[in-house]
Design a protein around this motif. Structure first.
Motif, PDB file in Angstrom:
ATOM      1  N   CYS A 173       0.806  -1.216   0.000  1.00 59.25           N
ATOM      2  CA  CYS A 173       0.000   0.000   0.000  1.00 59.25           C
ATOM      3  C   CYS A 173       0.842   1.270   0.000  1.00 59.25           C
ATOM      4  O   CYS A 173       0.374   2.330  -0.399  1.00 59.25           O
ATOM      5  N   LYS A 174       2.074   1.161   0.467  1.00 52.48           N
ATOM      6  CA  LYS A 174       2.944   2.334   0.503  1.00 52.48           C
ATOM      7  C   LYS A 174       3.127   2.940  -0.878  1.00 52.48           C
ATOM      8  O   LYS A 174       3.302   4.146  -1.025  1.00 52.48           O
ATOM      9  N   GLU A 175       3.086   2.083  -1.880  1.00 50.81           N
ATOM     10  CA  GLU A 175       3.340   2.538  -3.251  1.00 50.81           C
ATOM     11  C   GLU A 175       2.188   3.351  -3.826  1.00 50.81           C
ATOM     12  O   GLU A 175       2.383   4.131  -4.754  1.00 50.81           O
ATOM     13  N   VAL A 176       0.981   3.167  -3.277  1.00 54.87           N
ATOM     14  CA  VAL A 176      -0.190   3.808  -3.893  1.00 54.87           C
ATOM     15  C   VAL A 176      -0.951   4.750  -2.965  1.00 54.87           C
ATOM     16  O   VAL A 176      -1.735   5.574  -3.441  1.00 54.87           O
ATOM     17  N   ILE A 177      -0.746   4.639  -1.668  1.00 49.92           N
ATOM     18  CA  ILE A 177      -1.448   5.507  -0.725  1.00 49.92           C
ATOM     19  C   ILE A 177      -0.487   6.589  -0.235  1.00 49.92           C
ATOM     20  O   ILE A 177       0.493   6.292   0.452  1.00 49.92           O
ATOM     21  N   HIS A 178      -0.762   7.834  -0.599  1.00 47.33           N
ATOM     22  CA  HIS A 178       0.176   8.919  -0.314  1.00 47.33           C
ATOM     23  C   HIS A 178      -0.419  10.004   0.571  1.00 47.33           C
ATOM     24  O   HIS A 178       0.144  11.092   0.685  1.00 47.33           O
ATOM     25  N   SER A 179      -1.517   9.728   1.221  1.00 42.89           N
ATOM     26  CA  SER A 179      -2.157  10.723   2.084  1.00 42.89           C
ATOM     27  C   SER A 179      -1.252  11.067   3.268  1.00 42.89           C
ATOM     28  O   SER A 179      -0.543  10.204   3.813  1.00 42.89           O
ATOM     29  N   SER A 180      -1.291  12.305   3.698  1.00 42.64           N
ATOM     30  CA  SER A 180      -0.525  12.728   4.871  1.00 42.64           C
ATOM     31  C   SER A 180      -1.082  12.118   6.153  1.00 42.64           C
ATOM     32  O   SER A 180      -0.429  12.143   7.199  1.00 42.64           O
ATOM     33  N   ASN A 181      -2.297  11.556   6.068  1.00 39.62           N
ATOM     34  CA  ASN A 181      -2.909  10.895   7.223  1.00 39.62           C
ATOM     35  C   ASN A 181      -2.620   9.399   7.278  1.00 39.62           C
ATOM     36  O   ASN A 181      -3.090   8.712   8.182  1.00 39.62           O
ATOM     37  N   ALA A 182      -1.856   8.906   6.305  1.00 40.65           N
ATOM     38  CA  ALA A 182      -1.547   7.476   6.264  1.00 40.65           C
ATOM     39  C   ALA A 182      -0.192   7.210   6.912  1.00 40.65           C
ATOM     40  O   ALA A 182       0.812   7.835   6.563  1.00 40.65           O
TER      41      ALA A 182
END
Length: 232
Positions: free
Chosen positions: A170-179
């Protein structure tokens, strides 16, 4: 309270924990890959020997119920059922994702944060569930195809911690500052102790005869190559 034997075999980690009244009195685990068939029996035997020497009586057996690997869950559940039938004990099933979430919350308890437990289901697929810090279910376990939008509705309003062996992809596709991604977090039998004790108090038991774990994928037996060629 109770004396409960906890078995966790849903991933490559094999672990067994015996707890009496919330106190761990025997804890055995191996992080060295999928060797459940070899190790589980000896871990259980060691735990029962400790129990016998302490003069305790086993009250229940708890096992991780998945999702997880077919082989690991099958071995763990078979052992748990055998013990329940042999000792005439109740069986407790606890989902792997709740075990993971309980561990994450214990490490990182924050108000207004959410905890997304993930298990790898190959490609960009995961089995995931989301919990609050009290382990209340915010999103039920579900097979998800991970894209940048999969968890956007949660990330818009909350800090979300992602963990489990499905979180890396998921690190590769989820870039939200809340993640936020928590590494090296895997389920252990010791993480099951408060969950299994609560289930015991509430009388939440499984039917030992019909209980089946929740596998990540339907098991697909393969046909030997020589048999395929022989049929041509």
């Amino acid at each position: 309270m109770a004396c409960i034997l906890n078995i966790e075999t849903s991933t490559t980690v094999c672990s067994v924990t015996l707890a009496k009244d919330s106190e761990i009195i025997c804890d055995k685990y191996s992080l060295e890959g999928p060797s459940h068939a070899v190790l589980l029996g000896s871990f259980v035997e060691d735990a029962l020997q400790v129990m016998k020497e302490a003069g305790y009586k086993l009250d229940a057996v708890a096992v991780s119920s998945g999702p997880g690997s077919y082989t690991g869950l099958r071995i763990g559940v078979s052992m748990a059922k055998g013990l329940c039938f042999g000792y005439n004990l109740p069986l407790i099933g606890i989902t792997t994702l709740e075990i993971l979430a309980a561990k994450a919350v214990k490490q990182i308890a924050e108000d207004n944060s959410l905890y997304c437990a993930m298990l790898d289901a190959r490609r960009m697929e995961v089995y995931a569930a989301i919990y609050d810090k009290d382990l209340g279910v915010v999103k039920n376990v579900n097979p998800d195809i991970v894209t940048e939008d999969t968890y956007s509705s949660f990330l818009q309003t909350n800090k979300v911690f992602f963990f489990g062996n499905g979180a890396d992809k998921c690190k590769e596709v989820i870039h939200s500052s809340n993640a936020f991604f928590v590494e090296n977090l895997y389920p252990l039998a010791s993480d099951m102790v408060p969950l299994s004790e609560l289930a015991f108090i509430k009388g939440k038991f499984e039917d030992s005869a019909y209980f089946e774990p929740f596998y990540l994928k339907d098991f697909q037996p393969t046909v030997a190559k020589n048999k395929v060629l022989g049929s041509l």
